[in-house]
Scaffold this motif. Structure first.
Motif, PDB file in Angstrom:
ATOM      1  N   PHE A   1      23.399  52.611  75.718  1.00  0.00           N
ATOM      2  CA  PHE A   1      22.855  52.170  74.444  1.00  0.00           C
ATOM      3  C   PHE A   1      21.493  51.420  74.365  1.00  0.00           C
ATOM      4  O   PHE A   1      21.630  50.492  75.036  1.00  0.00           O
ATOM      5  CB  PHE A   1      23.851  51.665  73.488  1.00  0.00           C
ATOM      6  N   GLY A   2      20.368  51.804  73.723  1.00  0.00           N
ATOM      7  CA  GLY A   2      19.499  51.013  73.990  1.00  0.00           C
ATOM      8  C   GLY A   2      18.934  50.313  72.619  1.00  0.00           C
ATOM      9  O   GLY A   2      19.133  51.058  71.423  1.00  0.00           O
ATOM     10  N   CYS A   3      18.248  49.122  72.408  1.00  0.00           N
ATOM     11  CA  CYS A   3      17.497  48.799  71.293  1.00  0.00           C
ATOM     12  C   CYS A   3      16.322  48.079  71.957  1.00  0.00           C
ATOM     13  O   CYS A   3      16.012  48.262  73.148  1.00  0.00           O
ATOM     14  CB  CYS A   3      18.375  47.956  70.543  1.00  0.00           C
ATOM     15  N   THR A   4      15.773  47.242  71.240  1.00  0.00           N
ATOM     16  CA  THR A   4      14.292  46.892  71.637  1.00  0.00           C
ATOM     17  C   THR A   4      14.408  45.572  72.620  1.00  0.00           C
ATOM     18  O   THR A   4      13.853  45.881  73.668  1.00  0.00           O
ATOM     19  CB  THR A   4      13.673  46.133  70.539  1.00  0.00           C
TER      20      THR A   4
ATOM     21  N   ALA B   1      12.504  47.394  75.614  1.00  0.00           N
ATOM     22  CA  ALA B   1      11.213  46.688  76.204  1.00  0.00           C
ATOM     23  C   ALA B   1      11.192  46.167  77.576  1.00  0.00           C
ATOM     24  O   ALA B   1       9.918  45.736  77.983  1.00  0.00           O
ATOM     25  CB  ALA B   1      11.076  45.395  75.117  1.00  0.00           C
ATOM     26  N   ARG B   2      12.236  46.396  78.300  1.00  0.00           N
ATOM     27  CA  ARG B   2      12.352  46.250  79.529  1.00  0.00           C
ATOM     28  C   ARG B   2      12.294  47.293  80.533  1.00  0.00           C
ATOM     29  O   ARG B   2      13.043  47.217  81.493  1.00  0.00           O
ATOM     30  CB  ARG B   2      13.390  45.065  79.939  1.00  0.00           C
ATOM     31  N   GLY B   3      12.328  48.288  79.900  1.00  0.00           N
ATOM     32  CA  GLY B   3      12.520  49.483  80.801  1.00  0.00           C
ATOM     33  C   GLY B   3      13.751  50.426  80.561  1.00  0.00           C
ATOM     34  O   GLY B   3      14.695  49.822  80.281  1.00  0.00           O
TER      35      GLY B   3
ATOM     36  N   HIS C   1      28.689  46.957  80.490  1.00  0.00           N
ATOM     37  CA  HIS C   1      27.756  46.343  81.256  1.00  0.00           C
ATOM     38  C   HIS C   1      26.500  46.066  80.188  1.00  0.00           C
ATOM     39  O   HIS C   1      26.172  47.102  79.806  1.00  0.00           O
ATOM     40  CB  HIS C   1      27.249  46.842  82.647  1.00  0.00           C
ATOM     41  N   HIS C   2      26.185  44.908  80.165  1.00  0.00           N
ATOM     42  CA  HIS C   2      25.088  44.681  79.446  1.00  0.00           C
ATOM     43  C   HIS C   2      23.775  43.860  80.288  1.00  0.00           C
ATOM     44  O   HIS C   2      23.532  42.739  80.724  1.00  0.00           O
ATOM     45  CB  HIS C   2      25.244  43.573  78.353  1.00  0.00           C
ATOM     46  N   ARG C   3      22.678  44.907  80.622  1.00  0.00           N
ATOM     47  CA  ARG C   3      21.845  44.645  81.401  1.00  0.00           C
ATOM     48  C   ARG C   3      20.944  43.472  80.981  1.00  0.00           C
ATOM     49  O   ARG C   3      20.548  42.802  81.862  1.00  0.00           O
ATOM     50  CB  ARG C   3      20.912  45.785  81.593  1.00  0.00           C
ATOM     51  N   ASN C   4      20.597  43.368  79.774  1.00  0.00           N
ATOM     52  CA  ASN C   4      19.652  42.466  79.140  1.00  0.00           C
ATOM     53  C   ASN C   4      20.214  41.327  78.345  1.00  0.00           C
ATOM     54  O   ASN C   4      19.439  40.441  77.748  1.00  0.00           O
ATOM     55  CB  ASN C   4      18.288  43.103  78.575  1.00  0.00           C
TER      56      ASN C   4
END
Length: 313
Positions: A259-262, A184-186, A289-292
């Protein structure tokens, strides 16, 4: 891979730490590429330092045991091979000279392909400029402790030769980063391997789990209990562990696994943490690292009615 030509570079020819290396050669033979590889391997590199500054630089030498490579060629301000050798001899340091060479027709072809001007070719034909430069650099070539003929090398092959020669001595391993993110944030701009975890049951739809993250035990249990998680994560793990040696063999300095989720707070976070554990058990030292992670969860009210809970987040 082609064999090295000239005086071969062997491990015996590399001085013990701290190392100080002069990288020189003919224009178009690959000096810039060689310096880039050394920099990736953890060396400090300086290209085309003016000769008037060379004496002080050699006297200072490598800092904190980090090896130092200095690029010098005919483009260097004040270039004078005899003066350079005098400075080297008077420095009292253990200095190695790597000289990169190539056949005249190869250098001419490389300049024709890149359409870059030869440093000595402003008022003469390229072939004449190459001959003039070879005469100019001949004293440095005679004194070289390591000579590498790059005539048969492409850029990738030259990079590999440099890594093979200096990589073990530099002791640098490929740096692995495992990151989580929210679609959701790119997309993450620098990811090499991306795994979409949105097929898993979404903790966002559980009011108790929503404010938590993939770092919390309850969220991790929720994700791990999804029947799709274990078999898919095992396949992802096998793929990554199979690919890592191949990336390393290509001389990659950095590798990012994403690794991506919403929203980037639950499924991706848990998956990234689990992969970090797997990699550490396999002998790697990943950065996780956890970007969001600290961002608020996406507003579910913006979703359309066609999105089903458990599969829409």
């Amino acid at each position: 891979m082609p064999d090295m030509k000239g005086a071969p570079m062997t491990s015996d020819s590399i001085p013990t730490d701290p190392r100080l290396l002069i990288v020189s050669g003919l224009s178009g033979a690959g000096k810039s590429t060689a310096l880039e590889v050394l920099e990736d391997l953890g060396w400090e590199t300086i290209d085309n330092v003016p000769i008037r500054l060379l004496e002080g630089l050699l006297a200072t030498g490598p800092a904190d045991g980090v090896p130092l490579a200095i690029g010098i060629d005919s483009r260097t301000r004040g270039y004078d091979p005899a003066a350079i050798l005098t400075v080297i001899d008077q420095s009292g340091s253990d200095i190695e000279i790597l000289f990169l060479d190539a056949a005249p027709d190869v250098i001419q072809r490389r300049y024709n392909e890149t359409r870059r001007p030869h440093p000595l070719g402003r008022d003469r034909q390229i072939a004449d400029a190459i001959r003039a430069e070879r005469e100019m650099v001949e004293p440095l070539q005679r004194r070289a402790t390591m000579t590498l003929d790059t005539s048969d090398y492409g850029v990738n092959e030259l990079q590999q030769v440099m890594r093979n020669q200096f990589g073990d001595a530099a002791g640098e391993a490929m740096a692995i980063t495992v990151t989580s993110f929210g679609f959701a944030r790119g997309m993450p701009p620098l990811a090499d391997l991306v795994f979409d975890m949105r097929f898993l049951d979404n903790p966002h739809w559980d009011p108790v789990l929503r404010p938590q993250t993939g770092l919390d035990g309850a969220v991790g249990e929720h994700i791990a209990q999804d029947p799709a998680f274990s078999p898919s994560f095992e396949r992802i793990t096998a793929t990554i562990l199979e690919l890592l040696p191949h990336y390393a063999a290509q001389g990659r300095a950095y590798l990012t696994i994403a690794f991506g989720c919403t929203g980037g707070r639950h499924r991706s976070v848990y998956s990234a943490e689990r992969m970090g554990e797997v990699l550490r058990e396999a002998g790697h030292d990943p950065i996780v690292h956890h970007r969001n992670l600290t961002l608020a969860a996406p507003d579910a009210s913006n979703r359309t009615a066609t999105i089903q809970p458990g599969r829409g987040g």
